[in-house]
Design a protein around this motif. Structure first.
Motif, PDB file in Angstrom:
ATOM      1  N   TRP A  79     -18.379  -2.980   3.521  1.00 14.15           N
ATOM      2  CA  TRP A  79     -16.945  -2.659   3.559  1.00 14.15           C
ATOM      3  C   TRP A  79     -16.233  -3.225   2.327  1.00 14.15           C
ATOM      4  O   TRP A  79     -15.533  -2.504   1.621  1.00 14.15           O
ATOM      5  N   LEU A 129      -5.790 -11.981   3.697  1.00 18.17           N
ATOM      6  CA  LEU A 129      -6.014 -11.522   5.084  1.00 18.17           C
ATOM      7  C   LEU A 129      -7.470 -11.720   5.482  1.00 18.17           C
ATOM      8  O   LEU A 129      -7.775 -12.152   6.601  1.00 18.17           O
ATOM      9  N   ALA A 171       0.852  -1.204   0.000  1.00 19.21           N
ATOM     10  CA  ALA A 171       0.000   0.000   0.000  1.00 19.21           C
ATOM     11  C   ALA A 171       0.884   1.248   0.000  1.00 19.21           C
ATOM     12  O   ALA A 171       0.592   2.230  -0.682  1.00 19.21           O
TER      13      ALA A 171
HETATM   14  C1  HEM Z   1      -7.890  -4.528  -2.890  1.00 26.52           C
HETATM   15  C2  HEM Z   1      -8.596  -4.997  -1.915  1.00 26.52           C
HETATM   16  C3  HEM Z   1      -8.182  -4.961  -0.472  1.00 26.52           C
HETATM   17  C4  HEM Z   1      -8.588  -5.862   0.469  1.00 26.52           C
HETATM   18  C5  HEM Z   1      -9.491  -7.051   0.235  1.00 26.52           C
HETATM   19  C6  HEM Z   1      -7.982  -5.476   1.723  1.00 26.52           C
HETATM   20  C7  HEM Z   1      -8.140  -6.141   2.944  1.00 26.52           C
HETATM   21  C8  HEM Z   1      -7.516  -5.847   4.124  1.00 26.52           C
HETATM   22  C9  HEM Z   1      -7.601  -6.622   5.343  1.00 26.52           C
HETATM   23  C10 HEM Z   1      -8.454  -7.869   5.523  1.00 26.52           C
HETATM   24  C11 HEM Z   1      -6.828  -6.009   6.275  1.00 26.52           C
HETATM   25  C12 HEM Z   1      -6.496  -6.562   7.670  1.00 26.52           C
HETATM   26  C13 HEM Z   1      -7.188  -5.878   8.742  1.00 26.52           C
HETATM   27  C14 HEM Z   1      -6.689  -6.324  10.109  1.00 26.52           C
HETATM   28  O1  HEM Z   1      -5.630  -6.908  10.250  1.00 26.52           O
HETATM   29  O2  HEM Z   1      -7.422  -6.051  11.039  1.00 26.52           O
HETATM   30  C15 HEM Z   1      -6.252  -4.835   5.663  1.00 26.52           C
HETATM   31  C16 HEM Z   1      -5.443  -3.915   6.293  1.00 26.52           C
HETATM   32  C17 HEM Z   1      -4.921  -2.786   5.724  1.00 26.52           C
HETATM   33  N1  HEM Z   1      -5.061  -2.390   4.412  1.00 26.52           N
HETATM   34 FE1  HEM Z   1      -6.131  -3.375   2.982  1.00 26.52          FE
HETATM   35  N2  HEM Z   1      -7.228  -4.345   1.524  1.00 26.52           N
HETATM   36  C18 HEM Z   1      -7.317  -3.986   0.212  1.00 26.52           C
HETATM   37  C19 HEM Z   1      -6.732  -2.888  -0.385  1.00 26.52           C
HETATM   38  C20 HEM Z   1      -5.993  -1.932   0.284  1.00 26.52           C
HETATM   39  C21 HEM Z   1      -5.512  -0.704  -0.315  1.00 26.52           C
HETATM   40  C22 HEM Z   1      -5.761  -0.299  -1.764  1.00 26.52           C
HETATM   41  C23 HEM Z   1      -4.829  -0.029   0.642  1.00 26.52           C
HETATM   42  C24 HEM Z   1      -4.144   1.278   0.540  1.00 26.52           C
HETATM   43  C25 HEM Z   1      -3.604   1.769  -0.558  1.00 26.52           C
HETATM   44  C26 HEM Z   1      -4.891  -0.822   1.872  1.00 26.52           C
HETATM   45  C27 HEM Z   1      -4.315  -0.461   3.062  1.00 26.52           C
HETATM   46  C28 HEM Z   1      -4.404  -1.198   4.229  1.00 26.52           C
HETATM   47  C29 HEM Z   1      -3.822  -0.788   5.497  1.00 26.52           C
HETATM   48  C30 HEM Z   1      -3.025   0.487   5.757  1.00 26.52           C
HETATM   49  C31 HEM Z   1      -4.155  -1.795   6.440  1.00 26.52           C
HETATM   50  C32 HEM Z   1      -3.824  -1.835   7.929  1.00 26.52           C
HETATM   51  C33 HEM Z   1      -5.006  -1.316   8.719  1.00 26.52           C
HETATM   52  C34 HEM Z   1      -4.929  -1.578  10.198  1.00 26.52           C
HETATM   53  O3  HEM Z   1      -4.203  -2.470  10.652  1.00 26.52           O
HETATM   54  O4  HEM Z   1      -5.625  -0.867  10.943  1.00 26.52           O
HETATM   55  N3  HEM Z   1      -5.611  -1.962   1.607  1.00 26.52           N
HETATM   56  N4  HEM Z   1      -6.679  -4.755   4.353  1.00 26.52           N
END
Ligand code: HEM
Length: 157
Positions: free
Chosen positions: A81, A69, A14
């Motif tokens: 979401w 994830l 990201a």
């Molecule tokens: C394309 C589809 C995407 C899916 C299915 C997805 C899914 C997820 C999931 C399941 C988590 C884990 C949450 C946890 O551990 O509690 C996560 C965390 C995260 N994602 Fe994504 N994501 C996607 C795209 C993106 C994009 C495009 C970005 C930013 C450019 C991004 C940035 C982040 C960040 C910064 C976290 C950490 C958030 C935290 O721990 O509070 N994600 N994502």
């Protein structure tokens, strides 16, 4: 451990995705404003390269690690979401693809230029480049928000 590694990779990609996007956009704009053909020539060349080296692998890795994830965390796929995340990610991707093409064409346009004046077509393409970059940027900002807050995760269809 698998979860932590995946989350690490997800956040890292990201960072590459967003960081490269904002960085290349800044340098492209600065080069354009400078009106210096040599600067524009080298900046467009390196922006195209940066998109291949950093953005393309990140674009592929992001949904793969994200969905992985979700499977580990047992997040359902029929939530508001997920709908918003995928919708906004696709929107950003649909804006990004023509942007890559435009950057390539801008480079091709200036690479063999002998005069100091940019052609009309260059200014027109830059306008498109900005117009497509803005929704892509906003979409990713909203995705970041959705990632951090998980808003809409409890709303199932
Ligand atoms: C394309 C589809 C995407 C899916 C299915 C997805 C899914 C997820 C999931 C399941 C988590 C884990 C949450 C946890 O551990 O509690 C996560 C965390 C995260 N994602 Fe994504 N994501 C996607 C795209 C993106 C994009 C495009 C970005 C930013 C450019 C991004 C940035 C982040 C960040 C910064 C976290 C950490 C958030 C935290 O721990 O509070 N994600 N994502």
């Amino acid at each position: 451990m698998e979860y932590l590694i995946l989350k690490y990779l997800h956040i890292l990609s990201a960072t590459f995705l967003f960081g490269t996007g904002i960085g290349t956009a800044f340098f492209m704009l600065m080069a354009y404003i400078s009106k210096n053909i040599e600067t524009i020539k080298y900046t467009t060349k390196h922006v195209v390269l940066a998109d291949w080296v950093f953005t393309t692998p990140a674009v592929i890795l992001q949904p793969i690690t994200g969905i992985w994830l979700m499977l580990i965390l047992h997040y359902p796929f029929n939530t508001l979401w997920f709908f918003l995340v995928i919708g906004l990610y696709l929107l950003a991707g649909l804006c990004w693809l023509p942007v890559v093409l435009i950057q390539y064409r801008l480079h091709k346009m200036v690479v063999n230029m002998q005069t100091e004046n940019l052609p009309k077509q260059f200014h027109l393409l830059i306008r498109w480049w900005i117009a497509l970059g803005i929704p892509a940027f906003i979409s990713l900002l909203v995705v970041y928000w959705l990632m951090v807050t998980k808003q809409g995760l409890s709303i199932q269809f």
